[in-house]
Design a protein around this motif. Sequence first.
Motif, PDB file in Angstrom:
ATOM      1  N   SER A  66     -38.456  15.845 -36.601  1.00  6.36           N
ATOM      2  CA  SER A  66     -37.819  17.295 -35.904  1.00  6.36           C
ATOM      3  C   SER A  66     -36.518  16.299 -35.623  1.00  6.36           C
ATOM      4  CB  SER A  66     -38.630  17.552 -34.860  1.00  6.36           C
ATOM      5  OG  SER A  66     -38.812  16.639 -34.057  1.00  6.36           O
ATOM      6  N   ARG A  71     -32.111  21.432 -34.057  1.00  7.58           N
ATOM      7  CA  ARG A  71     -32.873  22.158 -33.405  1.00  7.58           C
ATOM      8  C   ARG A  71     -33.087  23.873 -33.590  1.00  7.58           C
ATOM      9  NH1 ARG A  71     -34.091  20.484 -27.043  1.00  7.58           N
ATOM     10  NH2 ARG A  71     -34.578  18.461 -28.063  1.00  7.58           N
ATOM     11  N   TRP A  74     -35.119  24.508 -36.833  1.00  7.31           N
ATOM     12  CA  TRP A  74     -36.838  23.961 -36.779  1.00  7.31           C
ATOM     13  C   TRP A  74     -37.661  25.254 -37.339  1.00  7.31           C
ATOM     14  CZ3 TRP A  74     -37.455  20.968 -31.392  1.00  7.31           C
ATOM     15  CH2 TRP A  74     -36.911  19.566 -31.755  1.00  7.31           C
ATOM     16  N   PRO A  82     -40.832  25.671 -32.276  1.00  9.79           N
ATOM     17  CA  PRO A  82     -40.136  24.564 -31.612  1.00  9.79           C
ATOM     18  C   PRO A  82     -40.776  23.996 -30.248  1.00  9.79           C
ATOM     19  CG  PRO A  82     -38.707  26.266 -32.421  1.00  9.79           C
ATOM     20  CD  PRO A  82     -40.240  26.737 -32.313  1.00  9.79           C
TER      21      PRO A  82
END
Length: 95
Positions: A66, A71, A74, A82
């Motif tokens: 990750s 982000r 994701w 997440p």
Amino acid sequence: MSSVIVSMLYKVARKLLSVPGVLLRRDTAKDAELLVLRYENAVLRRQIAVAVRYEPADRLWLAALSGLIPRRRWREFFPVTPGTLLAWHRRFIAT
């Protein structure tokens, strides 16, 4: 496995993943491979009827990977939320 060992393994995995040759390779073959794998993943997800249970090693790799993906993306790549990824990350970083 003690939490210190798991934390250390997680940190090593993150470092190893930060410089793989696949990140340096920018070509059509890599893009096509990713598209094939995403499609295959989508097909397999449609076929499972029960929730997937991830083992600690699975959690470690998904949390480590990750860090290589922004982000905001994701949800496109990972089979968990997440929030779950962040929880796993916090657990592996904790000593």
